[in-house]
Design a protein around this motif. Structure first.
Motif, short mmCIF file in Angstrom:
data_model
loop_
_atom_site.label_atom_id
_atom_site.label_comp_id
_atom_site.label_asym_id
_atom_site.label_seq_id
_atom_site.Cartn_x
_atom_site.Cartn_y
_atom_site.Cartn_z
N ASN A 211 0.82 -1.20 0.00
CA ASN A 211 0.00 0.00 0.00
C ASN A 211 0.86 1.26 0.00
OD1 ASN A 211 -2.33 -1.54 -0.02
ND2 ASN A 211 -2.69 -1.38 2.18
N ARG A 212 1.96 1.23 0.73
CA ARG A 212 2.86 2.40 0.71
C ARG A 212 3.48 2.59 -0.68
NH1 ARG A 212 4.53 0.28 5.92
NH2 ARG A 212 3.62 1.57 7.55
N LEU A 213 3.86 1.49 -1.31
CA LEU A 213 4.46 1.59 -2.63
C LEU A 213 3.45 2.09 -3.66
CD1 LEU A 213 6.62 -1.65 -2.67
CD2 LEU A 213 7.46 0.69 -2.75
N VAL A 214 2.21 1.62 -3.58
CA VAL A 214 1.18 2.08 -4.51
C VAL A 214 0.91 3.57 -4.31
CG1 VAL A 214 -1.27 1.88 -5.10
CG2 VAL A 214 0.12 -0.18 -4.79
N ALA A 215 0.84 4.00 -3.06
CA ALA A 215 0.60 5.43 -2.80
C ALA A 215 1.73 6.29 -3.34
CB ALA A 215 0.45 5.65 -1.29
N ALA A 216 2.97 5.80 -3.20
CA ALA A 216 4.12 6.56 -3.70
C ALA A 216 4.12 6.58 -5.22
CB ALA A 216 5.42 5.96 -3.17
N ALA A 217 3.77 5.44 -5.86
CA ALA A 217 3.86 5.34 -7.31
C ALA A 217 2.71 6.06 -8.02
CB ALA A 217 3.88 3.87 -7.73
N LEU A 218 1.49 5.91 -7.50
CA LEU A 218 0.32 6.45 -8.20
C LEU A 218 -0.11 7.82 -7.73
CD1 LEU A 218 -1.93 3.26 -8.53
CD2 LEU A 218 -0.24 4.18 -10.13
N ALA A 219 0.15 8.14 -6.47
CA ALA A 219 -0.31 9.43 -5.95
C ALA A 219 0.84 10.34 -5.52
CB ALA A 219 -1.25 9.20 -4.77
#
Length: 319
Positions: A211-219
């Motif tokens: 979830n942290r990686l997705v937040a960093a990559a997409l948002a």
């Protein structure tokens, strides 16, 4: 290298200090590189030797691995053994779910039955069918490995309670809590361990890391960096599905996520003492990339191939 060294010295204080400064200033450069990450043998080097066997663990260390990833399940009668798939037929000459079989029957199986290589003329050969390897218990695996070799233990079974209790007994009996760090894709396992043995060293949940990686990559967000002391591990590259939902349906795209960007690493390490392990590092190029990003350890299926490729790269550089 002692377990204490693995827990503390790999933090790379200089790199973390630079990462914190960069994060605060909004810089977009990669974290400062320092010492090369430790090489972790995935399942004892599943590409080199039948996985999760004592021979795999000892061979991996001979091939230059500095830490070992082991996978544990529990038999029907409560013995924790080193095995990954749910069904015994995947790797051994047995059949049925391991959780439904007693240890006395598991003990008779050949853990190397399905392991194959290419022979000199290109044919597939099965070198361990005539030279069988046993499925080791967790106790046997830990006893076979020097006490200063860090062990990353993947708990791979549901329901979690029988496995957790069996692992606790072995680690209590062998006084091995300081040398073992535990990972599971099932939060139930690590949550139960945390409650039963506060001294247990654990990875954070895979969901939290993803979830942290997705937040960093997409948002482009870094709103919840992990707490100091956290260990996090996930694939360096990962094929994922991106699902977009809209009024009349949804669209799905499959992409290879290269989500460990400099910004993501800075986010994870922005509060200080956080350790990162990259899964699936099989080439010198990925090893160098993980090193430049400031990873503490990398996990590979073949320590032999990775070490040989790194040595060849060093020779070519020196020419």
């Amino acid at each position: 290298m002692s377990p204490a060294s693995f827990r503390s010295s790999t933090v790379r204080l200089a790199a973390i200090g630079m990462a914190v400064i960069a994060c605060a200033s909004g810089a977009t450069t990669a974290p400062a590189a320092s010492a090369a990450p430790l090489i972790v043998a995935h399942r004892g080097g599943t590409g080199d030797t039948p996985e999760n066997t004592v021979q795999a663990f000892t061979t991996a260390l001979q091939n230059g691995a500095q830490a070992l990833w082991m996978t544990v399940q529990v038999t029907r009668d409560g013995v924790p053994v080193m095995y990954r798939p749910a069904d015994l037929s995947a790797l051994t000459d047995g059949r049925g779910k391991l959780a439904d079989v007693d240890y006395a029957d598991v003990k008779r199986l050949n853990a190397g039955y399905a392991f194959s290589r290419k022979g000199p003329t290109g044919q597939t050969v099965y070198p361990y069918r005539d030279d069988p390897l046993p499925v080791p218990t967790l106790r046997e695996a830990l006893a076979a490995v020097p006490a200063d070799v860090p062990v990353l233990l993947d708990m791979k079974q549901t329901p979690a309670a029988p496995l957790v209790e069996a692992v606790i007994k072995v680690l209590d009996d062998m006084n091995a809590w300081s040398r073992v760090r535990i990972y599971s894709t099932q939060a139930e396992a690590t949550d139960r361990l945390r409650a039963r043995r506060p001294q247990a060293q654990l990875f954070e949940s895979r969901d939290a890391t993803r979830n942290r990686l997705v937040a960093a990559a997409l948002a482009g967000q870094c709103t919840t960096p992990p707490a100091p002391g956290t260990w996090a591990g996930i694939e360096f590259h990962r094929q994922v599905e991106v699902v977009e939902r809209f009024t009349l349906g949804e669209g799905t795209s499959t992409v290879v996520a290269n989500w460990w960007t400099p910004a993501a690493v800075r986010c994870f390490k922005s509060r200080g003492d956080v350790h990162l392990v990259a899964f699936g590092i099989e080439t010198p190029q990925d090893f160098d990339a993980a090193s430049q990003l400031g990873f503490d350890a990398v996990m590979t299926d073949s320590p032999a191939r990775l070490r040989a490729a790194l040595d060849e790269q060093d020779k070519n550089t020196a020419r």
